[in-house]
Design a protein around this motif. Structure first.
Motif: not given
Length: 161
Positions: A65, A70, A74, A78, A94, A97-98, A100-104
């Motif tokens: 991380w 990151k 990808t 999903k 972190n 959360t990344y 879920e919120t940034s990548l769905g």
């Protein structure tokens, strides 16, 4: 019966994409098989690794991380069930959360940190190379999955005993 109820609790608690996964539940998944295919990811720096969570049937990926994680995450679908841990739990929070919120992503679990882990471990050399992504690190225990499917299809008016 207790393990079955534990699985039902975990599965039914997946209302939001990020779920704090109790380490006892992760230990049960690793030793008995999870109710669905999982990808287990250790996000610590290589210098921090002395051992990793897992056993012969569940070897984790190591994606540091934030940069490597990151870049590589990808590749995962999903809706893939992804379990993330680190040293103390802060980076795992972190990272989940990344996703879920940034990548769905929709099925992400924060397993906390290895500092509080009291389950099976492996030598660092047993991590799965990132080139194997998106291969799950552990396949579903199909007997649990069949039981879960049967329970979820039971009409609300019927009682499960």
């Amino acid at each position: 019966m207790i393990k079955f109820l534990q699985y039902i609790f975990i599965i039914s608690s997946i209302v939001s994409a990020v779920t704090n996964l109790p380490q006892d539940s992760l230990k049960s998944w690793i030793t008995s098989g999870p109710p669905f295919d999982i990808v287990l990811i250790d996000i610590r720096r290589p210098a921090e690794l002395t051992s990793v969570i897992g056993n012969a049937g569940c070897k984790p990926y190591n994606l540091e991380w934030p940069d490597q994680f990151k870049e590589k995450c990808t590749i995962l679908a999903k809706d893939q069930h992804i379990v993330i841990y680190c040293r103390s739990g802060a980076r795992a929070k972190n990272a989940t959360t990344y996703l879920e919120t940034s990548l769905g992503y929709t099925n992400v679990y924060n397993a906390g940190g290895i500092l509080t882990w009291n389950g099976p471990t492996l030598p660092v050399t047993d991590t799965v190379p990132s080139s194997k992504l998106p291969t799950p690190t552990m396949k579903a225990n199909t007997s649990i999955l069949r039981l879960y499917t049967k329970v979820t299809k039971t009409p609300k008016s019927e009682k499960i005993s």
